[in-house]
Scaffold this active site. Structure first.
Site, PDB file in Angstrom:
ATOM      1  N   CYS A  81       0.116   3.079  -5.868  1.00 10.04           N
ATOM      2  CA  CYS A  81       0.067   4.054  -4.791  1.00 10.04           C
ATOM      3  C   CYS A  81       0.209   3.290  -3.479  1.00 10.04           C
ATOM      4  O   CYS A  81      -0.584   2.380  -3.199  1.00 10.04           O
ATOM      5  CB  CYS A  81      -1.285   4.768  -4.854  1.00 10.04           C
ATOM      6  SG  CYS A  81      -1.601   5.872  -3.473  1.00 10.04           S
ATOM      7  N   CYS A 194       6.482   6.264  -1.327  1.00  8.74           N
ATOM      8  CA  CYS A 194       5.351   6.924  -1.991  1.00  8.74           C
ATOM      9  C   CYS A 194       5.751   7.044  -3.448  1.00  8.74           C
ATOM     10  O   CYS A 194       6.892   7.437  -3.752  1.00  8.74           O
ATOM     11  CB  CYS A 194       5.119   8.306  -1.380  1.00  8.74           C
ATOM     12  SG  CYS A 194       4.010   9.363  -2.345  1.00  8.74           S
TER      13      CYS A 194
HETATM   14  N1  DGL Z   1       1.494   8.330  -4.554  1.00 14.75           N
HETATM   15  C1  DGL Z   1       0.881   7.959  -3.355  1.00 14.75           C
HETATM   16  C2  DGL Z   1       1.631   6.909  -2.573  1.00 14.75           C
HETATM   17  O1  DGL Z   1       2.366   6.136  -3.158  1.00 14.75           O
HETATM   18  C3  DGL Z   1       0.160   8.929  -2.481  1.00 14.75           C
HETATM   19  C4  DGL Z   1       0.462  10.358  -2.508  1.00 14.75           C
HETATM   20  C5  DGL Z   1      -0.723  11.095  -1.955  1.00 14.75           C
HETATM   21  O2  DGL Z   1      -1.716  11.157  -2.651  1.00 14.75           O
HETATM   22  O3  DGL Z   1      -0.639  11.559  -0.799  1.00 14.75           O
HETATM   23  O4  DGL Z   1       1.482   6.783  -1.389  1.00 14.75           O
END
Ligand code: DGL
Length: 279
Positions: A81, A194
């Site tokens: 993430c 993301c």
């Molecule tokens: N998947 C996450 C990222 O790579 C975050 C998405 C979220 O929870 O806002 O930033």
């Protein structure tokens, strides 16, 4: 505070976590590069999205999840993430200095070498783009490569993907709203900053057209994990196939559906209640 002593075993699983299903876009690369490894996936869907939450909340979640996964005896941790990496990876490394920890950050360097127009659009959460870690990376790469980065916070997009809306009208509209202004400013390369966004790559491609480069960092993250495990002599030694187990703070049916729909994988999913996660 540093953790006392962690013993790492070659045949132990690798922990991978995200605010929700986004980290599956990283897990698929880990699985294809390291097919013998056992994987524990943790989706913090009860707390998703992270992208617009206060940093202290994200740090707290990351520490709780790492502590939980360590009770399951992981030998390495992938923070799959961008938002959690920006907020919490330094703290996790300080707390667990013996644990190999791999994070994800927007692929600005590969984008800088791909762009011909010299303008790169970065799609990420508001928190990632505002983070000190990201701003430092951006100024380093922009200076070295004289590239202009256009930062686009995609509020709401991860949330729609999390709900499984990969091609709904609303998701399409959000993608158009975020991508079109970047193209109008001559971006010829888009960074998926993301881990949820690779699941709408086709929608992005439909708006951007065939000539725009789209940069995803799932594969380099898997390679970095492989490097760390190799250096530490922690690659799995057993010939039998590794297992896959998933945990969620949200709904187990949503996560198993995501595994089957997005990765064509059957995963055993357990719900973790936050009362079992204090650190
Ligand atoms: N998947 C996450 C990222 O790579 C975050 C998405 C979220 O929870 O806002 O930033």
């Amino acid at each position: 505070m540093a953790d006392p002593v962690i013993t790492l075993h070659r045949d132990a699983p690798i922990g991978i976590f995200d605010s929700g299903i986004g980290g599956l876009s990283v897990l698929r690369h880990v699985q294809s590069l390291l097919p013998d490894e056992s994987l524990l996936y943790f989706a913090d869907s009860g707390f998703a999205p992270y992208g617009e939450k206060p940093e202290a909340v994200i740090v707290d979640r990351a520490v709780s999840i790492a502590a939980f996964l360590l009770t399951q005896h992981i030998k390495a941790l992938v923070v799959a993430c961008n938002t959690a990496t920006a907020a919490a990876i330094a703290g996790l490394r300080a707390r667990y200095p013996d644990l190999p920890v791999v994070g994800v950050e927007p692929g600005l360097k590969p984008a800088a070498s791909l762009t011909r127009s010299g303008t790169v659009g970065v799609l990420a959460t508001a928190n990632t783009l505002a983070s000190e870690k990201f701003l430092k990376l951006q100024s380093q790469v922009a200076q070295d490569a004289s590239v202009t980065f256009l930062l686009q916070a995609c509020n709401g997009l991860a949330h729609h993907i999390e709900k499984g809306e990969l091609s709904s009208r609303e998701t399409q509209q959000l993608v158009e709203q975020y991508v079109k202004p970047l193209l109008a400013q001559h971006a010829d390369t888009l960074v998926l900053g993301c881990t949820h966004y690779p699941f709408v790559e086709q929608l992005i491609r439909d708006v951007a057209g065939p000539d725009v480069n789209i940069v995803d960092t799932g594969e380099p993250v898997a390679r970095q994990l492989q490097r760390l495990l190799t250096q530490r002599d922690l690659l799995r030694s057993t010939a039998a196939a590794g297992h896959l187990l998933a945990y969620t703070t949200g709904s187990s049916s949503t996560l198993s559906l995501a595994f089957s729909k997005l990765l064509r994988l059957d995963a055993l999913v357990q719900v973790v209640s936050t009362t079992h996660m204090s650190h």
